[in-house]
Design an enzyme around this catalytic site. Structure first.
Site, mmCIF file in Angstrom:
data_model
loop_
_atom_site.group_PDB
_atom_site.id
_atom_site.type_symbol
_atom_site.label_atom_id
_atom_site.label_comp_id
_atom_site.label_asym_id
_atom_site.label_seq_id
_atom_site.Cartn_x
_atom_site.Cartn_y
_atom_site.Cartn_z
ATOM 1 N N PRO A 206 0.826 -0.997 -0.196
ATOM 2 C CA PRO A 206 0.094 -0.070 0.028
ATOM 3 C C PRO A 206 1.113 1.376 0.112
ATOM 4 O O PRO A 206 1.784 1.192 0.576
ATOM 5 C CB PRO A 206 -0.720 -0.135 1.401
ATOM 6 C CG PRO A 206 -0.672 -1.606 1.789
ATOM 7 C CD PRO A 206 0.758 -1.914 1.207
ATOM 8 N N CYS A 207 0.432 2.097 -0.772
ATOM 9 C CA CYS A 207 1.273 3.574 -0.966
ATOM 10 C C CYS A 207 0.356 4.488 -0.345
ATOM 11 O O CYS A 207 0.598 5.695 -1.102
ATOM 12 C CB CYS A 207 1.856 3.600 -2.261
ATOM 13 S SG CYS A 207 3.061 2.279 -2.726
ATOM 14 N N GLN A 208 -0.589 4.488 0.294
ATOM 15 C CA GLN A 208 -1.644 5.678 0.653
ATOM 16 C C GLN A 208 -0.914 6.796 1.090
ATOM 17 O O GLN A 208 -1.145 7.956 0.606
ATOM 18 C CB GLN A 208 -2.652 5.078 1.571
ATOM 19 C CG GLN A 208 -3.677 4.238 1.003
ATOM 20 C CD GLN A 208 -3.069 2.736 1.481
ATOM 21 O OE1 GLN A 208 -2.257 2.494 1.369
ATOM 22 N NE2 GLN A 208 -4.255 1.951 1.558
#
Length: 737
Positions: A206-208
Site C-alpha cells: 500500500p502506498c496511501q
C-alpha cells in the site's frame, strides 16, 4: 416438523459403537451413518454429545453439531420442500464423506509434478492469496510456477493460506506472518526460503501515505512499505517482480510519486557492476582535484548498494563518521575554542551527526511510536500534530536540513565556505538513491566521459522498466471493472515485458449474471452449504431467453468457445487449477487457528454463501433502489417513504455488464435480482476466485476492529483477482529464461 437426534448402534468386537443421525419427519424416519465410532460409556444421551474426557471429544462434538446444523438447514432453509429418503441421505452423506476424507490418513500417490520447467515465486502482502492463486493456475510451453512463500501481517491471511495451500492442496509453501518493516524480516524471510532461488516476486505494498522527499504527511504503518518491498527485491534479485497498486498512484502529487517509484526501481543495482562504476568515479578525481572529497563520498554511497542489513548499517555509520571527522578538523578554522563548546549552531551540527550515526536505533524507535500511535487511533485529534512533528524531526533529511541551516547561520569566512558546502553536499548524497547519485556524477564528466558513464549505467541497472501498466480486470475474464496499476520490473538478463495482453475483447467480457446466476437461491439471513438447481425460465419469466443468452461457454481465461469449454459458473465450481494438484482434499472452513489445531473443520459442498440479517426498512430501501436502478435516481422516492440513508452510495449490479470495483464492505452492493447485499462467495465470484477457495475466520467486522482484523469480506475485497494474476503469470512464463 422434523426432529434430529444421535444414537449409538451395536458395538463391534473392539467395543466401539457407530454413531448415527436419526431424522423424524411426518411419521417417517431417515437414518444416516456419521462414520464415527466411540465407546458407549463416552456418549451422553441427554446432551447428545461425547463426554469431555473422551479422546477427540472437541473434534467429534464439533462434527456432530455441524452435521445436525446441515440437516436442519436442509429442512428449514431449502427452496425445495419435498425430499425422498434417498435424497436426504445423499445430501447428508456428502458432508459425512467430505469429513471422513479430510480426517482419515490415506496413502496417496506422489504429487503430480508437471513435465517441464518450474519457476519459483514469492507473494508479499499476500492477503487472501489472489496472486498466489493466479500463478498456480498458469502454465505455458511446459513451464509452470512453484509456490515458495507468502507474507502478510494478519493472522487470518495466514489461516486462509494454511487451509488452502498446505492442508487442501498439500503444498509445502511457507507463510511468514510478520511486518515487512521489522528489522529481522529479511533474515526470517531468507531462513524460510532455505537458500532456494526466487524467480518472481509479486505483491501490492500500500502506498496511501507515500510522499515525496521523505516528508511524510501522516506517519502510519503504511509509510515505508514500498521502500521495504524494494529492499526485498534488492536481496532476492528475482528475474521479474510485479508490484500492484491503485490507479490513483499515477496522478498522486501530479505524477511525481509515479516518477519517484520508477526512479527507485531504476536505482536497484547489479552489485557485480558496482566496482566498474566505482573505478569510473575514482578516475574522475584526476580532473577534479578540488572535488575529491565529494567524489570519494559518491564512491562510498555507491558501494553501500553491495550490502544488506547489518553490513549496510555499518557502512552507513562509517560514512557519517567520515563526514563528521572532516567537520571536526574544520571546526578550529571556523570558530574559536570557547564557541566550539558553547555555541548552539555548532552543537546542532555536532549532535546532528550523532543522530545520523544512530539512525538504525532511531528508526526502531520511530517504528514503535508509529505502531503505538496507530494502536491508540491517534488521528484527526489534538495529539496527531505533536506526533507528526516529533517523527518528522527524526527523519534523516530533516536532520540534514537543520545542519545546513546551522552552517548558514555561522557566517563562515569565504576561504572555508567550500569545505562547509562539501560537508552539506556529502550529507545530501547520503540520503540520495543511486539514480540521483548518477545525475551528480554526470556533472563531473566531459562529453566522452558522459558517453562512457551512460554505458555503465545501462549495465549497472538491474531492472528495466519504462512505465507502469494500467490493467482492467474485466479484460482478463474477470466480471468486474477493476483498474489497477502494475509496475513490472524485468531483470536485465530477461525479456522485457511492458504490458499484459488482454484475454477477452470488449464484446467478450464476462457479465455479472454469468458469474452469479447459479448462486441466486438464497434469501435474507440465510446460509447455504450446497448448490440448488436454478430454473431461469421460472425465475425470470418474460426475460428468460434474454438472461439465458448471457450465458456463454468459455475457455479458462474467459474467451468464448463454440465447442467444449465451460460457463464462468462451471469453471468456478470445478476449479481452474487444471488437475495439477492430484491429492487435493475437500474444501473446509475453520473459525480460527485454534479450531484448525483441534480439527474443528466444517466440510461442505459450498462455502462462504451466507447473507446478512437485514431489517425490514433496509430491505424496502434496497428494493426501491433496485427497481429505480440507481441510488441517485431513487433519492426522491426514498425521501417520500421515509427510507433515506446517510450512506454515500449503493451500487446496483447490472446483470448484463460487469460489476464496479469490489471493495471490502458488502452493503455497498445490491444484488441485481434481489434486494439484498452480496455474500462472500458472490463477491469472490466477481473477483474470479474458485468456489473451492474458502475464506476463513470471521465474515465481517466493524469499528476499530478493522485495524487489526481481516475478515472474509476484507480478504476478498483487497485481493488481486486470480484471473488477472493468471494473465500476468502467463505473460511472464512466455518470456522467462
Amino acid at each position: 416438523m422434523a426432529t434430529f437426534n444421535f444414537y449409538l448402534d451395536k458395538t463391534d468386537r473392539k467395543g466401539f459403537a457407530p454413531i448415527h443421525l436419526r431424522i423424524n419427519c411426518n411419521s417417517k424416519q431417515v437414518k444416516v451413518s456419521t462414520k464415527e465410532k466411540i465407546r458407549p460409556e463416552e456418549f451422553d444421551k441427554e446432551t447428545q454429545s461425547v463426554i469431555d474426557t473422551a479422546e477427540r471429544a472437541i473434534e467429534i462434538n464439533h462434527y456432530l453439531g455441524y452435521l445436525r446444523d446441515r440437516a436442519e438447514e436442509l429442512f428449514n432453509n431449502s427452496l425445495k420442500k419435498k425430499y425422498t429418503d434417498d435424497e436426504i441421505k445423499d445430501k447428508l452423506t456428502d458432508f459425512v464423506n467430505a469429513y471422513k476424507e479430510g480426517h482419515d490418513i490415506n496413502i496417496v500417490k506422489k504429487p503430480n509434478i508437471p513435465n517441464g520447467e518450474a519457476f519459483t515465486f514469492v507473494d508479499l502482502f499476500a492477503g487472501a492469496g489472489g496472486f498466489s492463486e493466479g500463478f498456480l493456475q498458469a502454465g505455458s510451453n511446459n513451464k509452470y510456477f512453484e509456490f515458495l512463500l507468502a507474507n502478510d501481517i494478519n493472522d487470518n491471511s495466514e489461516l486462509t493460506h494454511l487451509v488452502r495451500y498446505n492442508y487442501q492442496l498439500g503444498l509445502d509453501a511457507e507463510f511468514l506472518c510478520q511486518d515487512i518493516t521489522e528489522p529481522d524480516f529479511l533474515d526470517n524471510l531468507l531462513a524460510k526460503l532455505k537458500g532456494k532461488q526466487v524467480d518472481v516476486v509479486c505483491g501490492g505494498p500500500p502506498c496511501q501515505s507515500f510522499s515525496l522527499a521523505g516528508k511524510r504527511k501522516k506517519f502510519d504503518k503504511k509509510d515505508d512499505l514500498f521502500a521495504h518491498y524494494l529492499e526485498v527485491i534488492k536481496v532476492l534479485q528475482p528475474k521479474y517482480f510485479v508490484m500492484e497498486n491503485v490507479k490513483g498512484i499515477l496522478t498522486k502529487e501530479r505524477g511525481k510519486i509515479k516518477e519517484l517509484i520508477l526512479t527507485e526501481i531504476n536505482s536497484i543495482v547489479d552489485i557485480n557492476e558496482v566496482p566498474k562504476l566505482s573505478a569510473f568515479v575514482n578516475a574522475l578525481k584526476k580532473a577534479n582535484p578540488e572535488d575529491n572529497f565529494i567524489l570519494d563520498c559518491l564512491v562510498k554511497r555507491i558501494e553501500m548498494e553491495q550490502f544488506t542489513d547489518a553490513k549496510a548499517e555499518v557502512e552507513k555509520e562509517n560514512y557519517i563518521r567520515t563526514v563528521d571527522s572532516r567537520f571536526k578538523k574544520l571546526t578550529p578554522n571556523i570558530v574559536d575554542y570557547r564557541t566550539s563548546k558553547t555555541d548552539t549552531r555548532i552543537s546542532t551540527i555536532r549532535h546532528g551527526f550523532n543522530l545520523l550515526i544512530r539512525n538504525k536505533e532511531w528508526e526502531k524507535l520511530k517504528r514503535d511510536i508509529i505502531r503505538e500511535k496507530d494502536f491508540c487511533n491517534i488521528d484527526n485529534d489534538a495529539f496527531v500534530d505533536t506526533f507528526t512533528q516529533f517523527l518528522t524531526h527524526l527523519d534523516s533529511q530533516e536532520i540534514i536540513d537543520k545542519i545546513q541551516q546551522a552552517f548558514k547561520e555561522l557566517k563562515v569566512e569565504k576561504k572555508f565556505r567550500k569545505q562547509c558546502e562539501d560537508i552539506i553536499h556529502a550529507l545530501k548524497i547520503y540520503v540520495l538513491n543511486i539514480d540521483d547519485c548518477l545525475s551528480i556524477i554526470k556533472t563531473f564528466c566531459n562529453k566522452r566521459q558522459v558517453t562512457e558513464l551512460q554505458k555503465i549505467i545501462e549495465e549497472i541497472r538491474l531492472y528495466r522498466i519504462e512505465a507502469p501498466f494500467v490493467a482492467n480486470s474485466s479484460n482478463y475474464g474477470v466480471p468486474q471493472n477493476r483498474e489497477r496499476v502494475l509496475f513490472i520490473g524485468c531483470r536485465k538478463d530477461q525479456k522485457f515485458i511492458s504490458e499484459i495482453p488482454a484475454t477477452v475483447t470488449e464484446e467478450e467480457k464476462v457479465s455479472v449474471f454469468e458469474a452469479l446466476y447459479d448462486l441466486d437461491f438464497i434469501g435474507n439471513d440465510e446460509e447455504a452449504h450446497h448448490y440448488q438447481l436454478i430454473d431461469i425460465s421460472k425465475q425470470y419469466n418474460g426475460t428468460a431467453n434474454k438472461m439465458k443468452g448471457l450465458l456463454k461457454t468459455r475457455s479458462i481465461e474467459g474467451k468464448p468457445l463454440a465447442k467444449k469449454g465451460k460457463t464462468f459458473a462451471e469453471w468456478s465450481r470445478s476449479g481452474r487449477l487444471n488437475g495439477r494438484f492430484t491429492n487435493t482434499t475437500n474444501p473446509f472452513y475453520v473459525r480460527n487457528a485454534e479450531a484448525l489445531d483441534n480439527n474443528q473443520k466444517d466440510y461442505a459442498v459450498l462455502h462462504n454463501h451466507k447473507t446478512s440479517k437485514q431489517g425490514e426498512d433496509v430491505i424496502k430501501r434496497l428494493d426501491i433502489i433496485l427497481k429505480e436502478g440507481d441510488y441517485k435516481n431513487a433519492q426522491e422516492k426514498l425521501n417520500k417513504c421515509g427510507l433515506a440513508s446517510n450512506k454515500r452510495n449503493y451500487n446496483v449490479l447490472k446483470p448484463e455488464s460487469q460489476s464496479p470495483t469490489v471493495m471490502t464492505i458488502p452493503d455497498d452492493y445490491i444484488h441485481y435480482n434481489t434486494p439484498r447485499a452480496l455474500t462472500v462467495r458472490e463477491m469472490a465470484r466477481l473477483q474470479s476466485f474458485d468456489d473451492s477457495f474458502v475464506f476463513q475466520g470471521k465474515r465481517s467486522t466493524g469499528g476499530n476492529n478493522r485495524k487489526s482484523e481481516l475478515p472474509q469480506y476484507t480478504l476478498v475485497g483487497n485481493a488481486v483477482p486470480p484471473l488477472l494474476a493468471r494473465a500476468v503469470a502467463m505473460e511472464i512464463l512466455k518470456n522467462i529464461k
